[in-house]
Design a protein around this motif. Sequence first.
Motif, mmCIF file in Angstrom:
data_model
loop_
_atom_site.group_PDB
_atom_site.id
_atom_site.type_symbol
_atom_site.label_atom_id
_atom_site.label_comp_id
_atom_site.label_asym_id
_atom_site.label_seq_id
_atom_site.Cartn_x
_atom_site.Cartn_y
_atom_site.Cartn_z
ATOM 1 N N ALA A 198 -5.117 4.125 6.364
ATOM 2 C CA ALA A 198 -4.632 3.010 5.540
ATOM 3 C C ALA A 198 -5.792 2.153 5.052
ATOM 4 O O ALA A 198 -5.850 1.761 3.875
ATOM 5 C CB ALA A 198 -3.645 2.165 6.347
ATOM 6 N N SER A 199 -6.739 1.833 5.944
ATOM 7 C CA SER A 199 -7.879 1.017 5.556
ATOM 8 C C SER A 199 -8.704 1.711 4.480
ATOM 9 O O SER A 199 -9.181 1.073 3.525
ATOM 10 C CB SER A 199 -8.758 0.737 6.781
ATOM 11 N N THR A 200 -8.866 3.040 4.620
ATOM 12 C CA THR A 200 -9.653 3.799 3.651
ATOM 13 C C THR A 200 -8.921 3.908 2.318
ATOM 14 O O THR A 200 -9.539 3.828 1.242
ATOM 15 C CB THR A 200 -9.970 5.189 4.213
ATOM 16 N N LEU A 201 -7.596 4.079 2.348
ATOM 17 C CA LEU A 201 -6.810 4.102 1.117
ATOM 18 C C LEU A 201 -6.916 2.759 0.392
ATOM 19 O O LEU A 201 -7.073 2.710 -0.831
ATOM 20 C CB LEU A 201 -5.353 4.421 1.447
ATOM 21 N N ALA A 202 -6.835 1.658 1.150
ATOM 22 C CA ALA A 202 -6.983 0.336 0.543
ATOM 23 C C ALA A 202 -8.352 0.192 -0.120
ATOM 24 O O ALA A 202 -8.487 -0.395 -1.205
ATOM 25 C CB ALA A 202 -6.797 -0.752 1.598
ATOM 26 N N ARG A 203 -9.379 0.770 0.502
ATOM 27 C CA ARG A 203 -10.731 0.699 -0.082
ATOM 28 C C ARG A 203 -10.790 1.463 -1.400
ATOM 29 O O ARG A 203 -11.441 1.025 -2.361
ATOM 30 C CB ARG A 203 -11.747 1.241 0.926
ATOM 31 N N GLY A 227 -6.359 -24.015 10.565
ATOM 32 C CA GLY A 227 -5.558 -23.350 11.578
ATOM 33 C C GLY A 227 -6.250 -22.067 11.994
ATOM 34 O O GLY A 227 -7.299 -21.702 11.460
ATOM 35 N N GLU A 228 -5.659 -21.379 12.968
ATOM 36 C CA GLU A 228 -6.248 -20.116 13.402
ATOM 37 C C GLU A 228 -5.750 -18.987 12.510
ATOM 38 O O GLU A 228 -4.570 -18.922 12.161
ATOM 39 C CB GLU A 228 -5.901 -19.813 14.856
ATOM 40 N N LEU A 229 -6.667 -18.101 12.148
ATOM 41 C CA LEU A 229 -6.331 -16.983 11.270
ATOM 42 C C LEU A 229 -5.818 -15.804 12.092
ATOM 43 O O LEU A 229 -6.468 -15.358 13.044
ATOM 44 C CB LEU A 229 -7.566 -16.571 10.463
ATOM 45 N N PHE A 230 -4.641 -15.299 11.719
ATOM 46 C CA PHE A 230 -4.050 -14.105 12.306
ATOM 47 C C PHE A 230 -3.954 -13.038 11.215
ATOM 48 O O PHE A 230 -3.697 -13.362 10.052
ATOM 49 C CB PHE A 230 -2.651 -14.382 12.863
ATOM 50 N N VAL A 231 -4.130 -11.775 11.598
ATOM 51 C CA VAL A 231 -4.075 -10.664 10.649
ATOM 52 C C VAL A 231 -2.994 -9.686 11.086
ATOM 53 O O VAL A 231 -3.009 -9.202 12.224
ATOM 54 C CB VAL A 231 -5.424 -9.929 10.552
ATOM 55 N N GLY A 232 -2.071 -9.428 10.188
ATOM 56 C CA GLY A 232 -1.055 -8.418 10.423
ATOM 57 C C GLY A 232 -1.189 -7.304 9.400
ATOM 58 O O GLY A 232 -2.093 -7.306 8.563
ATOM 59 N N GLY A 233 -0.279 -6.332 9.462
ATOM 60 C CA GLY A 233 -0.294 -5.255 8.480
ATOM 61 C C GLY A 233 -0.737 -3.929 9.053
ATOM 62 O O GLY A 233 -0.912 -3.757 10.271
ATOM 63 N N VAL A 234 -0.970 -2.972 8.151
ATOM 64 C CA VAL A 234 -1.196 -1.584 8.562
ATOM 65 C C VAL A 234 -2.560 -1.358 9.204
ATOM 66 O O VAL A 234 -2.791 -0.309 9.802
ATOM 67 C CB VAL A 234 -1.039 -0.642 7.347
ATOM 68 N N GLY A 235 -3.494 -2.304 9.100
ATOM 69 C CA GLY A 235 -4.830 -2.090 9.649
ATOM 70 C C GLY A 235 -5.022 -2.570 11.067
ATOM 71 O O GLY A 235 -6.106 -2.376 11.643
ATOM 72 N N VAL A 236 -4.009 -3.192 11.671
ATOM 73 C CA VAL A 236 -4.166 -3.737 13.033
ATOM 74 C C VAL A 236 -4.310 -2.590 14.030
ATOM 75 O O VAL A 236 -3.453 -1.711 14.125
ATOM 76 C CB VAL A 236 -2.970 -4.630 13.400
ATOM 77 N N ALA A 237 -5.424 -2.587 14.767
ATOM 78 C CA ALA A 237 -5.747 -1.491 15.675
ATOM 79 C C ALA A 237 -4.768 -1.420 16.846
ATOM 80 O O ALA A 237 -3.974 -2.342 17.083
ATOM 81 C CB ALA A 237 -7.176 -1.668 16.204
ATOM 82 N N ARG A 238 -4.842 -0.298 17.596
ATOM 83 C CA ARG A 238 -3.964 -0.144 18.753
ATOM 84 C C ARG A 238 -4.267 -1.207 19.811
ATOM 85 O O ARG A 238 -3.361 -1.760 20.424
ATOM 86 C CB ARG A 238 -4.120 1.243 19.366
ATOM 87 N N LYS A 295 -8.651 -13.085 -0.599
ATOM 88 C CA LYS A 295 -7.239 -12.778 -0.405
ATOM 89 C C LYS A 295 -7.097 -11.477 0.379
ATOM 90 O O LYS A 295 -8.064 -10.738 0.555
ATOM 91 C CB LYS A 295 -6.559 -12.648 -1.769
ATOM 92 N N PRO A 296 -5.877 -11.184 0.847
ATOM 93 C CA PRO A 296 -5.702 -9.994 1.690
ATOM 94 C C PRO A 296 -6.001 -8.698 0.948
ATOM 95 O O PRO A 296 -5.740 -8.572 -0.248
ATOM 96 C CB PRO A 296 -4.222 -10.057 2.093
ATOM 97 N N VAL A 297 -6.536 -7.730 1.673
ATOM 98 C CA VAL A 297 -6.696 -6.385 1.124
ATOM 99 C C VAL A 297 -5.310 -5.742 1.066
ATOM 100 O O VAL A 297 -4.369 -6.181 1.743
ATOM 101 C CB VAL A 297 -7.654 -5.548 1.981
ATOM 102 N N PRO A 298 -5.140 -4.698 0.256
ATOM 103 C CA PRO A 298 -3.838 -4.029 0.202
ATOM 104 C C PRO A 298 -3.364 -3.597 1.587
ATOM 105 O O PRO A 298 -4.113 -3.010 2.372
ATOM 106 C CB PRO A 298 -4.116 -2.819 -0.695
ATOM 107 N N GLY A 299 -2.122 -3.939 1.900
ATOM 108 C CA GLY A 299 -1.529 -3.573 3.179
ATOM 109 C C GLY A 299 -1.714 -4.575 4.291
ATOM 110 O O GLY A 299 -1.158 -4.409 5.371
ATOM 111 N N LEU A 358 0.839 -1.188 0.000
ATOM 112 C CA LEU A 358 0.000 0.000 0.000
ATOM 113 C C LEU A 358 0.877 1.243 0.000
ATOM 114 O O LEU A 358 1.704 1.418 0.908
ATOM 115 C CB LEU A 358 -0.890 -0.016 1.244
ATOM 116 N N PRO A 359 0.747 2.132 -0.990
ATOM 117 C CA PRO A 359 1.547 3.370 -1.017
ATOM 118 C C PRO A 359 1.034 4.357 0.018
ATOM 119 O O PRO A 359 0.322 5.316 -0.277
ATOM 120 C CB PRO A 359 1.329 3.878 -2.445
ATOM 121 N N PHE A 360 1.444 4.124 1.262
ATOM 122 C CA PHE A 360 0.819 4.798 2.391
ATOM 123 C C PHE A 360 1.554 6.062 2.831
ATOM 124 O O PHE A 360 0.981 6.910 3.513
ATOM 125 C CB PHE A 360 0.726 3.814 3.562
#
Length: 648
Positions: A197-202, A366-377, A343-347, A23-25
């Motif tokens: 970041a989430s909005t840019l990906a959208r 398996g258990e799904l984990f999410v990383g990247g720029v959208g992970v909340a505080r 598949k994953p969204v951008p970022g 993502l060009p963030f």
Amino acid sequence: MPGTGTTTGGLGEAGPLGLGEVLPFAGEPAVHERVFHVAEHYPDDVAVVSGGVVTDYRGLVHRARLVARDLAGAGVTPGGRVGVLVEPSTEMVAAVLGILCSGAAYVPADSAHPGSRIRELFADAGVRVVVRGEGHDDRCRGYDTVPVAARPADDEPEPPAAAGVPVRPDSPAYVIYTSGSTGAPKGVLVEHRQLAASTLARRHVYPGRAVFLLVSPLCFDSSVAGIWGTLTSGGCLVVATAEQARDPQQLVGLIEEHGVTQILCVPGLYRSILDAGGRVGLQRLRTLTTVVVAGETLPESLVRKHFEALPATELVNEYGPTETTVWASYHRFRAAGRVTIGKPVPGARLYVLDALLDPVPPGTDGELFVGGVGVARGYLGRPGDTARAFVHDPFAGIPGARMYRTGDIARWTSDGRLEFRGRRDRQTKVRGHRVELGAVEAELAGIPGVEDAAVLVDSEHTALEAAVVAAPGTTPEYVRARLADRLPPAMVPARIVLRADFPRTVNGKIDHAALRAELRAGRPPVPAPGATHPAPGLPGDLTAEVAAAWAEVLMLSEVPDDTNFFDAGGHSYAVFTLQDALERRAGVRPPVVALFRHTTVAAQAELIRDLATSDGHEQAFTERRLAAARHVLAARAERLNRRQAGAE
């Protein structure tokens, strides 16, 4: 198309990692700053339409500045948290835009929730100031708060033109609450960097300037997608009023009237919109280019129904917890096919891991984990919960990177898509709301007279069912009423069954699988639908026909005339089914909104009797109102075209 080039990076025999498009963030402004930028360039373009009121970008930012000025006067400082209790409207959009301009974070509450729940939420968030609409004074009582009314009109001098108080990327943007496992809600704190970041990906995945129909309440994080995804791209946001959002036929009317191109809603509501479109003419949905569904499991039958009805409209299945800033993956359908969460969204970075946090091979659960720029505080004021759910990301190669433990079970397919396989705990979704079954059980256990309780979700994820062991004299109606005073509607079981005991496993725990089978087996027989009666005329006992329709929908053997539909286990989706059953049995199709207002058998019988003699007048009035609204919009569009032609 931007955003669709997702890769799956390999780890040899260990298994795949899903890596979203880069993502060009760098340098991306906060969402409210971008909206002000849009307003500078396109001030006369329509920004929000709601309740017959059309507001351009100039008017929207004017209202937002007024709200920000009042918040500053009420003592709100950057980094603070401001409650929002405003009905869906232009004022609601201006309120959240104004809060962000003030440098604070917004904390939305749903006016349909009990007042005690709203006050509990605001107290937990440390809210001191509430932006509220008319009629909500009582909901804000009980703790120290300074109400600031939402601005209904552009009748005050223009405040300073700045886009607001400067915010840092790590400044809080909003707090949205989810169900807690102990009954206490947990606030997910999202920073400006994650929201931007989430909005840019959208905007990458859905390019262009959409006419977006917002049906999600502000306390649903899908509203974040609709509001900021639309306004930061210069699109037009059509906000359904609370009444319109409950009625699929009115939503079809909004889509046709405003030329809506995009909508996001839960699959259950979208099915009802398609059904309503089928009744009044699917050509009324012809402007839709993209339908996005999220919040519930997407049935393959709905995918087929969509493409049979709207073959030229793409369907997108989105997945993502609130903790990953609205979404984490998506599957774009252009024809009916196998359902996945894509598949994953951008970022974003998606990992399917085993108990040792090692990647599993394709085809393995398996258990799904999410990383990247959208992970909340994390969770506001809950460091322990945050530490358990937001953990170090060893695959990112970035110091301090974190990933969110979703609790969802998934597996990679051979073509690099994700299949959702269920939950590893007792969390579920009911009509798009995240519900911890243990939280409802905890509330049940606190009711005087209740000795033990078990809660299950029905097969269609539209309602909860509870089995209760209680003291003599305790009734299901009493238990449901006590719960309704404490919990949101989606967490109140539609069916409460009194039992002497529960089936148990060998270690003494409640056997939920056996209990589910017993509850299904113990359901009363569903009355067969009766023959359709012509209207007017309404032959036979109309009250009996209405009661039979209730019994059919609620799966009850008998229904007292003075019982409230929602006290008897009804819910918002069941109203749509009731509407069909009443039409079959009485020959009249009452408006959904009327069924929400007339909630007893006797009242609905009288409603149908009135409609049978005045339906033509009602229809004529509705058509005149729609024609007038179209005339106003056409006149506004003509004036805008003249101004643009003069500028050229």
